[in-house]
Enzyme design. Structure first.
Site, PDB file in Angstrom:
ATOM      1  N   THR A   8       6.108   2.549  -4.951  1.00 23.56           N
ATOM      2  CA  THR A   8       6.492   1.704  -3.826  1.00 23.56           C
ATOM      3  C   THR A   8       6.961   2.629  -2.712  1.00 23.56           C
ATOM      4  O   THR A   8       8.047   3.190  -2.772  1.00 23.56           O
ATOM      5  CB  THR A   8       7.610   0.725  -4.227  1.00 23.56           C
ATOM      6  OG1 THR A   8       7.168  -0.064  -5.329  1.00 23.56           O
ATOM      7  CG2 THR A   8       7.954  -0.193  -3.056  1.00 23.56           C
ATOM      8  N   TYR A  60       2.701  -6.359   1.044  1.00 27.74           N
ATOM      9  CA  TYR A  60       3.185  -7.427   0.173  1.00 27.74           C
ATOM     10  C   TYR A  60       4.261  -6.928  -0.779  1.00 27.74           C
ATOM     11  O   TYR A  60       5.279  -7.601  -0.992  1.00 27.74           O
ATOM     12  CB  TYR A  60       2.045  -8.052  -0.645  1.00 27.74           C
ATOM     13  CG  TYR A  60       2.578  -9.155  -1.522  1.00 27.74           C
ATOM     14  CD1 TYR A  60       2.818 -10.416  -0.993  1.00 27.74           C
ATOM     15  CD2 TYR A  60       2.943  -8.914  -2.852  1.00 27.74           C
ATOM     16  CE1 TYR A  60       3.391 -11.415  -1.764  1.00 27.74           C
ATOM     17  CE2 TYR A  60       3.517  -9.899  -3.622  1.00 27.74           C
ATOM     18  CZ  TYR A  60       3.737 -11.144  -3.080  1.00 27.74           C
ATOM     19  OH  TYR A  60       4.312 -12.126  -3.844  1.00 27.74           O
ATOM     20  N   LYS A  61       4.065  -5.742  -1.363  1.00 28.16           N
ATOM     21  CA  LYS A  61       5.041  -5.231  -2.336  1.00 28.16           C
ATOM     22  C   LYS A  61       6.417  -5.053  -1.703  1.00 28.16           C
ATOM     23  O   LYS A  61       7.445  -5.389  -2.312  1.00 28.16           O
ATOM     24  CB  LYS A  61       4.567  -3.896  -2.907  1.00 28.16           C
ATOM     25  CG  LYS A  61       5.542  -3.250  -3.903  1.00 28.16           C
ATOM     26  CD  LYS A  61       5.789  -4.143  -5.107  1.00 28.16           C
ATOM     27  CE  LYS A  61       6.883  -3.605  -6.047  1.00 28.16           C
ATOM     28  NZ  LYS A  61       6.524  -2.354  -6.714  1.00 28.16           N
ATOM     29  N   LEU A  62       6.461  -4.526  -0.488  1.00 30.28           N
ATOM     30  CA  LEU A  62       7.754  -4.318   0.163  1.00 30.28           C
ATOM     31  C   LEU A  62       8.463  -5.635   0.424  1.00 30.28           C
ATOM     32  O   LEU A  62       9.676  -5.759   0.190  1.00 30.28           O
ATOM     33  CB  LEU A  62       7.576  -3.537   1.463  1.00 30.28           C
ATOM     34  CG  LEU A  62       7.160  -2.075   1.293  1.00 30.28           C
ATOM     35  CD1 LEU A  62       6.949  -1.420   2.661  1.00 30.28           C
ATOM     36  CD2 LEU A  62       8.191  -1.294   0.485  1.00 30.28           C
TER      37      LEU A  62
END
Length: 291
Positions: free
Chosen positions: A97, A171-173
């Site tokens: 990430t 999206y992950k953040l």
């Protein structure tokens, strides 16, 4: 013949993914700063490497699972970094990430060097990864994704392709920022409940079975109730703060103000300042108690 894999990192998530790949018959070469963490993986069939470059040589894909931008830059681009040793046309699969800006910078350097880049952060805890229940959040060109698909399907039960490189990280953040918001709010719930004298076990059960339950809250409230922030650490306070900070950088890049996200990020930052960075995320409760 399964694709040959070089793996950078052997933390909780990385080790679970490596174990899963080995179980599925993939040959895996592993580098990690601490060789001690590689020993259990070697016992399962992995090959230990002394440098990222060694892990990246003569493989079809290199997977990275680093803590942050600084660590990722070092293993890909630093002295004895992976990129210089990769075979032309090989896959660079970045599961860390990272900040959105750095993902774009790194991917440009990888693709300019003639390799394929996949923005592939995951959403899972180590036990889910080991069981093949990972969800990949993909940003990549379709040709790169299709080349990587057999590897991903060996460790994941869902692959979501959001679009080009960088979109998986977007999206992950925001997903991890939402997790920070849920955990910060759960800490406030627990702090009030405890101060008012409510039974902690009843609070945890009512939350888990109520309309506002979230997975992040359900996972962290028991640790808040018990106060055992150094047990069952799936994700540390420091890593949550890092991800939330990267998410806020992204919001700034897009010209957006996220007051709820900013408040949660500040709570986690305070927890780090108070010395809880290496403990479980439940430790953010202590910042509420100390107000």
């Amino acid at each position: 013949m399964p694709q040959k894999i070089g793996f950078l990192g052997a933390g909780r998530m990385a080790s679970a993914m490596i174990s899963r790949l080995l179980e599925q018959g993939y040959p895996v070469k592993v580098w990690n700063r601490s060789l001690e963490k590689i020993k259990p993986l070697v016992a399962k069939g992995a090959t230990a490497c002394n440098t990222p470059a060694e892990a990246a040589s003569d493989v079809d894909a290199v997977i990275s699972f680093m803590a942050d931008d600084i660590a990722a830059e070092a293993v890909w681009l630093g002295e004895n970094g992976a990129l210089c040793a990769m075979t032309p046309g090989a896959l660079a699969i970045e599961c860390s990430t990272l900040s959105h800006g750095f993902v774009l910078e790194l991917s440009n350097k990888v693709m300019t060097a003639g390799r394929l880049y996949i923005d592939a952060p995951v959403t899972a805890v180590p036990a889910q990864v080991a069981a093949g229940e990972t969800m990949f959040l993909i940003g990549a060109e379709k040709v790169a994704l299709e080349q990587a698909r057999p590897i991903m399907e060996a460790v994941a039960n869902r692959i979501v392709h959001f679009g080009p490189v960088g979109s998986g990280t977007v999206y992950k953040l925001m997903n991890n920022l939402l997790g920070a918001v849920h955990i910060a709010a759960a800490a406030e719930l627990v702090a009030v409940a405890q101060k008012a004298g409510l039974d902690g076990n009843l609070v945890a059960d009512a939350f888990a079975n109520g309309a506002v339950a979230s997975r992040a809250g359900v996972m962290t409230i028991p640790g808040m109730i018990s106060g055992n922030h150094n047990e069952s650490i799936h994700f540390t306070t420091a890593l949550r703060a890092k991800d939330a900070g990267y998410a806020m950088w992204l919001a700034d890049e897009l010209g957006l103000d996220l007051p709820v996200g900013r408040s949660a990020t500040e709570m986690f930052d305070r927890a780090i300042e108070a010395g809880f960075g290496d403990l479980a995320q439940s430790a953010v409760l202590e910042t509420v108690r100390s107000r």
